[in-house]
Design a protein around this motif. Structure first.
Motif, PDB file in Angstrom:
ATOM      1  N   SER B  92       0.819  -1.221   0.000  1.00 38.19           N
ATOM      2  CA  SER B  92       0.000   0.000   0.000  1.00 38.19           C
ATOM      3  C   SER B  92       0.847   1.262   0.000  1.00 38.19           C
ATOM      4  N   TYR B  93       2.158   1.112  -0.100  1.00 38.59           N
ATOM      5  CA  TYR B  93       3.042   2.289  -0.090  1.00 38.59           C
ATOM      6  C   TYR B  93       2.694   3.243  -1.223  1.00 38.59           C
ATOM      7  N   ARG B  94       2.319   4.438  -0.871  1.00 36.58           N
ATOM      8  CA  ARG B  94       1.964   5.505  -1.816  1.00 36.58           C
ATOM      9  C   ARG B  94       0.702   5.202  -2.627  1.00 36.58           C
ATOM     10  N   VAL B  95      -0.116   4.265  -2.142  1.00 36.15           N
ATOM     11  CA  VAL B  95      -1.360   3.922  -2.835  1.00 36.15           C
ATOM     12  C   VAL B  95      -2.518   4.557  -2.073  1.00 36.15           C
ATOM     13  N   LEU B  96      -3.482   5.109  -2.797  1.00 38.11           N
ATOM     14  CA  LEU B  96      -4.622   5.773  -2.165  1.00 38.11           C
ATOM     15  C   LEU B  96      -5.261   4.885  -1.097  1.00 38.11           C
ATOM     16  N   GLY B  97      -5.397   5.446   0.122  1.00 37.12           N
ATOM     17  CA  GLY B  97      -6.027   4.717   1.219  1.00 37.12           C
ATOM     18  C   GLY B  97      -5.104   3.769   1.952  1.00 37.12           C
ATOM     19  N   GLY B  98      -3.860   3.672   1.533  1.00 37.02           N
ATOM     20  CA  GLY B  98      -2.944   2.709   2.126  1.00 37.02           C
ATOM     21  C   GLY B  98      -2.375   3.148   3.463  1.00 37.02           C
ATOM     22  N   GLN B 101       1.634   5.544   3.885  1.00 37.59           N
ATOM     23  CA  GLN B 101       1.619   6.839   3.204  1.00 37.59           C
ATOM     24  C   GLN B 101       3.028   7.193   2.716  1.00 37.59           C
ATOM     25  N   TRP B 108      -2.077   6.996  10.160  1.00 38.47           N
ATOM     26  CA  TRP B 108      -2.351   5.985   9.139  1.00 38.47           C
ATOM     27  C   TRP B 108      -1.738   4.625   9.441  1.00 38.47           C
TER      28      TRP B 108
END
Lengths: 311, 277
Positions: B92-98, B101, B108
């Motif tokens: 989820s690195y740099r992915v929306l909602g991950g 962040q 987060w």
């Protein structure tokens, strides 16, 4: 005779009152004598952290304390809170840490120290930060009452206080003061004057002058600029049909803007904004500064008539 | 909390693999500073941090503040290794909602104590955490990792002065001295002069180590936990290599904030022993 007091004294008194809560800590940046946190320091030195003349550090020390379960109250001059704006933005507001920042000596009313000390943009800049509650009370009683409510807020706040004394309006009325709820000080049906801070008493003077000319004005102390009391503004629009805002702050971005933002999206009425006309101040006595800036009672009264003429 | 040097080196190796995977997958991010810090983070988390991965908000935990928050892949990798987050979360690195962040964010990601991203802020925040621990009469510590370029921010020195003034012996800083910042080598951007002398002059305990030598790192962490002046804050100056562990990234300013392409990614996996040449 009206009692006179400075809002910063109400802040200092509130900190002392809050000291029973052991989670309350006070942060200073070498202006405790001025912001009035010195009383807390004297009584509770172990819960007072001097950050020297270092506002950026102070805000984030506060953030670390808040993230560890404490309730930090940090104060300096309003103008110097702005030096730590990005710390407030990224370190406090963004993670929603309940650091309570107080900027004293706000506005041109600060007087003879001159333009470098007269913050005219603090309310605007902090109002743009998500999560942050922004207040500018008008007397020491309401300042004390609002400050006393901050430990329960659970989010960060910015409160502007003033250096110089203004008439006390709320002796014995502490219970009427709630964060986020404007207070109607006078009822009229021709125009509503919405003001904050040192211009609340000027607005009352303006209303008296208007009354002598047969114009009945409502006067509201909008001590909380964010969240703005939209319900009250809606009522004022339908009751009066014309609005004036009055603030010792740049006419850009402060109370006037907050009211304008509300009415353009809700219940529209003509609005005249009395504020510092996008210029810096200079050295002068507090009352002289209100004249120079065109924000004293006669100017508010004039704006009221203008608003009425636009109905 | 006891680990052999070889075990720590293996943890760091696995973290390096994840760092490169994260940045490659996102085609964005900061591999250089993540790779320079990772041996230090591996040793710190695996042997020193008093934390509970299953209860990340345990109030009496040690705090770790990654002030150089752009080097988030390194932190996410060690958090996954420790079990604060899953290895799946790393995707989820740099992915929306991950949860991962772009810059580490306490709102987060479990195990993250500070919302970073703006340099020069973490030391002050760590001072607040250390002050709170003292008010609580707790022996928990605040560890802060800063970068060398970051020391150009004036607020770092506000905090350095204040922490020593207040005798915060529970504040422990690791300086990732990798010699490169965003635009270029630090010495080109702003000369650093005598870094240990600067911190000593501010009243800090100071020790220098090779930040990629696990034996020296363990000695350095011993120093941080029990410095000569226990009433003073401490800083471990770790000399590191930006991009350390991946040949073409090492000492290469262009990998401060750039992702490897597919070919470079494959090369990195070979160098880290993940695939055969």
């Amino acid at each position: 005779m009206t009692r006179m007091a400075a809002t910063r004294d109400g802040y200092g008194q509130a900190l002392l009152d809050l000291a029973d809560n052991e989670k309350v800590v006070v942060l200073e940046a070498d202006l405790g004598k001025s912001t009035k946190s010195l009383h807390f320091r004297k009584a509770h030195p172990h819960r007072t952290i001097s950050c020297g003349i270092g506002e950026q550090n102070m805000l984030l020390v506060g953030a670390g304390l808040a993230a560890s379960g404490y309730i930090p109250f940090a104060s300096t001059f309003a103008i110097f809170t702005e030096r730590a704006f990005e710390q407030m933005r990224n370190g406090v507001a963004r993670p929603n840490l309940a650091v309570h920042l107080c900027g004293s000596h706000g506005g041109t009313h600060t007087g003879t120290d001159g333009s470098s000390a007269q913050s005219i943009e603090d309310l605007a800049v902090f109002r743009t930060l998500p999560n942050v509650v922004v207040m500018h009370p008008c007397d020491d009683v309401s300042t004390r009452a609002l400050t006393m409510q901050l430990p329960q807020l659970g989010k960060p706040s910015y409160m502007r206080t003033a250096r110089n004394k203004t008439p006390v309006l709320y002796d014995g009325r502490e219970n009427e003061i709630k964060i986020g709820k404007g207070i109607v000080l006078r009822e009229g049906h021709d125009v509503a004057i919405i003001s904050c801070g040192v211009l609340v008493s000027e607005s009352l003077k303006a209303a008296e002058a208007l009354a002598e000319e047969g114009i009945n004005a409502t006067v509201v102390d909008m001590h909380t600029l964010k969240p703005i009391d939209g319900e009250l503004i809606d009522r004022l629009v339908s009751q009066c049909g014309a609005l004036v805002t009055a603030e010792d702050h740049n006419v850009i971005g402060g109370l006037g803007s907050a009211v304008a933002e509300h009415i353009v999206a809700n219940s529209f009425a003509p609005l005249e904004m009395v504020g510092v006309p996008d210029r810096f101040g200079e050295s002068g006595q507090a009352d002289e500064m209100l004249e120079v800036m065109g924000i004293s009672a006669p100017y508010i009264a004039k704006a009221a008539k203008q608003a009425i003429s636009r109905k | 909390m006891s680990k052999t040097i070889e075990e720590l080196e293996e943890i760091a190796r696995k973290c390096r693999v994840e760092i490169v995977k994260m940045v490659h997958r996102a085609q964005a991010g900061h591999p250089g500073g993540s790779l320079s810090e990772i041996d230090l983070l591996a040793a710190l988390y695996a042997t020193r941090m008093r934390v509970r991965p299953s209860d990340p908000n345990w109030s009496d935990r040690d705090r770790f503040i990654l002030s150089k928050g752009h080097a988030s892949p390194g932190m996410y990798a060690i958090l996954a290794e420790m079990g604060f987050i899953s290895h799946e979360d790393l995707k989820s690195y740099r992915v929306l909602g991950g949860v991962c962040q772009g810059h580490v964010d306490m709102k987060w990601c479990p195990g993250v104590d500070f919302s970073a991203g703006s340099l020069g802020m973490g030391l002050s925040f760590g001072m607040g955490c250390a002050s709170a621990a003292r008010l609580d009469k707790s022996d928990r510590r605040a560890f802060v990792m800063i970068g060398d370029g970051e020391m150009q921010e004036g607020s770092v020195w506000e905090a350095a002065m204040a922490a020593a003034h207040h005798e915060l012996g529970n504040l422990k800083v690791i300086l990732d001295r990798n010699r490169i910042q965003n635009d270029d080598f630090c010495e080109e951007q702003m000369r650093m002069f005598d870094i240990p002398a600067k911190w000593k002059a501010f009243g800090w305990n100071v020790k220098e180590i090779d930040g990629h030598n696990m034996n020296e790192i363990m000695e350095g962490l011993d120093f941080l936990e029990a410095p000569e002046n226990s009433n003073g804050p401490s800083i471990l100056i770790a000399h590191t290599i930006k991009g350390g562990g991946i040949s073409y990234m090492e000492n290469n300013p262009s990998f401060h904030g750039a992702a490897p392409n597919d070919e470079q990614f494959h090369q990195a996996m070979i160098e880290l022993g993940e695939v055969e040449a």
